[in-house]
Design an enzyme around this catalytic site. Structure first.
Site: not given
Ligand SMILES: [Zn+2]
Length: 171
Positions: A47, A94-95, A136-137, A140, A52
């Site tokens: 994701g 998380c990236l 999670h997304e 963000h 990001q």
């Protein structure tokens, strides 16, 4: 052509901003979405939110198959949570916070309404990993990161480690 763009790391203000609604479903948006899938697969991750990569619009890309199955690609524009129920606890990362992960509680099941790349409305009924990923997304898009769900002590520990890495030029 594959376009991998830099992913912002924890500490970037864009990650803490509340993103604005996507209002034009045009070629520019399609380009952003393509870059997001390329960047997500290159990481690899399941994701990625537009914030990001420094674009504060309410857009995330999700693919639990990480590029293996085109049918699993989800473009999440302007998502709204219709319902969230139950609880699941699992390790999450998380990236934008590479090399850190911790156990986070998320809804077990979620129903989310969203638009796709063309503005068409969809309802996604998810459970398990997809529900976790949606939660999670959507976080963000509101400037919330997974570490915000941890205990203050754990959060401080992670923040201190990141600060040390940043001082050493490794973040
Ligand atoms: Zn993330």
């Amino acid at each position: 052509m594959v376009m991998i763009v830099p992913i912002l790391k924890y500490g970037s203000p864009e990650l803490r901003a509340v993103s604005k609604a996507v209002d034009s479903f045009d070629g520019e948006l399609e380009k952003i979405i393509k870059n997001m899938f390329d960047t997500m697969y290159g990481s690899p991750g399941i994701g990625l939110a537009a914030a990001q990569i420094g674009i504060n619009i309410r857009l995330s890309t999700i693919d639990l198959s990480v590029g293996e199955d085109a049918a699993k690609r989800i473009v999440l524009c302007n998502p709204e949570i219709v319902s969230a129920e139950g609880e699941q606890r699992a390790d999450e990362g998380c990236l934008s916070i590479p090399d850190f992960s911790d156990s986070v509680v998320r809804p077990l099941k979620m129903v989310v309404r969203c638009q796709d790349a063309h503005g068409e409305e969809h309802t996604i009924e998810a459970e398990g990993l997809l529900a976790r990923c949606l939660s999670h997304e959507i976080d963000h898009l509101n400037g919330v990161l997974f570490i915000d769900h941890l205990s203050p002590l754990k959060r401080t520990l992670i923040r201190n480690k990141i600060r040390k890495l940043a001082k050493a030029g490794e973040w």
